[in-house]
Enzyme design. Structure first.
Site, short mmCIF file in Angstrom:
data_model
loop_
_atom_site.label_atom_id
_atom_site.label_comp_id
_atom_site.label_asym_id
_atom_site.label_seq_id
_atom_site.Cartn_x
_atom_site.Cartn_y
_atom_site.Cartn_z
CB THR A 173 -0.13 -0.08 -8.57
OG1 THR A 173 0.76 1.04 -8.68
CG2 THR A 173 -1.10 -0.07 -9.75
CG HIS A 203 5.08 -10.85 6.04
ND1 HIS A 203 4.76 -9.55 6.36
CD2 HIS A 203 6.04 -11.22 6.92
CE1 HIS A 203 5.50 -9.17 7.38
NE2 HIS A 203 6.29 -10.17 7.74
N GLY A 225 2.66 12.88 1.68
CA GLY A 225 1.96 12.39 0.50
C GLY A 225 0.45 12.55 0.60
CG HIS A 283 0.63 4.59 -5.55
ND1 HIS A 283 0.50 3.59 -6.47
CD2 HIS A 283 1.44 5.53 -6.11
CE1 HIS A 283 1.21 3.90 -7.55
NE2 HIS A 283 1.80 5.07 -7.35
#
Lengths: 300, 300
Positions: B172, B84, B165, B170
């Site tokens: 990870t 997916h 943000g 990010h």
């Protein structure tokens, strides 16, 4: 929904005019944990108050017993007149299993309430419908026949001994019928004809008593202002005789008179399953479960 | 139901294999006042976890933010493989208005959650669907294009600046899409033919993109074990394009190929209103209101 089991209760009180008394009778159903007052409506001509509430069995029992106490205190059947037949200050208290409850549990609850109101208020109680202790006591109309006035003598007959309480009519509050039943769905199918005779014939052909569907009561009705007629139906167990089946059978019977269906209507409340089953029929749903209905899951 | 407003949330997490981690991610949804976990299912091939919950806006916000924190801590997209497409440890968080809530409130909630997870976990957030801040961000597939790997560069493009943000993936946990949308209903109509070409033609004729119904996505699918085909439909707004309309249009389109409908099926959850509206159509109900549905009243 934090409630596990849900039972519906539709008590009928013999006070439809004095709003202050009505407020007092309904008060025990307000602000109680485990009980929710859905609706109440009073009819001045009938001089009657119909309350609809749902709740957990335990909480429902307490609230109903409390309200019966208020009604016994406030209502004097010797002073009561109204169009609707009645035999007591509280005329009838049906309990209806809605969620995670069996008919057996509703019957059990009805007997518990019956025992309590008999004990606390010295009220004679007839168990009726699914709670009835004999076939001749199942039908409310049979139980109530003679009404408050006639009950003074009727209750002394061996076949009309009450199931709970004294074998004597309460001097002011009369008697009460308490029992469990399936949800009723009031469902009317409107026809393209103004001929009441045709509507009546169709009603006869679809109703149980004349050879129609097992859980259908029906009669022909004129809707004069719309110049049409209708088959007015009471579905007494939609889990066995589905709504769509009654609708389609009316259509089939109407065909013989060259009459068509112009619409239908549900009066009052209907359990979602009655309509979801109908949708499922028309869409030909395969492997559908009520567990797929979001609201059923939320209420679990 | 003691909840006044109910919003549904279906967060998708990029962990479908490690049952211990899945337990930890789902934990914030258990035993919370105002939040109810309806379902969660993990798919090992997709390496993905789909959670379905409902709740009051405030409580839902807190629980979702908490679960995002757990997922950011446990999931490293650099180690993630699966069929997916995904762009983050939490891939997408849709909020769906269910009861006594408007789309505006769901949008507001999505922005609140977006602001919190950006601030607490330094996570870049794209608002999508009804919460999108520009038309090119409405579609989830467009936002996610490039996935976690491609997002390192994509997020630096002016047109793909995150809404909340840092403008940096990010390391990870990647990025997340948060937004409000209507409930989806997965609805399949089964055909009497095994000819996939016919099913595909019918699907094209009923779906929006090719000139069909506004809120219908559809494709033809083979059901080999049954030797039939199906029009697999995603109803993206059943309040505007009704279920029965899609069903009847499939029937009409099928007629040109001498094909009939052999049944249909609903996959997963469906709001009761979608089916009740369908029943109302076929019965020709007059003056019907959802307020007449017992369960709707109980949940009020």
């Amino acid at each position: 929904m934090s409630w596990n089991k849900i039972i519906e209760c539709v008590p009928n009180f013999s006070e439809g005019r004095d709003l202050e008394k009505i407020d007092q009778i309904v008060a025990p159903f307000r602000g109680k944990v485990g009980v929710k007052l859905l609706d109440y409506s009073n009819d001045e001509d009938h001089n009657r108050l119909v309350v609809t509430l749902v709740g957990e069995p335990e909480a429902l029992c307490e609230a109903v017993v409390e309200a019966v106490g208020v009604a016994v205190r406030l209502i004097d059947l010797n002073q009561h007149t109204g169009q609707h037949p009645r035999m007591g200050a509280v005329d009838v208290i049906p309990f209806i299993p809605i969620k995670n409850t069996s008919m057996e549990e509703a019957i059990e609850l009805s007997k518990k309430v019956a025992a309590k109101v008999a004990e606390l208020f010295n009220l004679p109680v007839f168990l009726y419908e699914k709670s009835a202790t004999a076939p001749h006591r199942e039908n409310l109309a049979s139980v109530r026949k003679g009404e408050f006035e006639g009950m003074a003598e009727k209750i002394k007959l061996p076949e009309w001994q009450p199931d709970f309480g004294p074998a004597e009519r309460h001097p002011t509050a009369g008697t009460v019928a308490i029992g469990a039943r399936m949800p009723l769905v009031a469902y009317n199918v409107n026809l393209s004809t103004d001929n009441l005779e045709i509507a009546t014939k169709i009603a006869k052909n679809v109703r149980h008593i004349n050879g129609g569907l097992r859980y259908v009561k029906a009669m022909g009705v004129e809707l004069k202002e719309r110049n049409i007629t209708q088959v007015s139906i009471n579905m007494t167990d939609y889990t066995r005789t589905a709504l769509y089946r009654a609708f389609e059978l009316v259509r089939i019977e109407a065909r013989r008179y060259g009459v068509t269906i112009v619409g239908s209507e549900i009066i009052g409340l209907v359990p979602m399953e009655a309509l979801i089953d109908t949708a499922s029929y028309y869409l030909g749903l395969e492997n559908f479960s009520m567990q797929q209905v979001l609201e059923a899951r939320i209420m679990e």
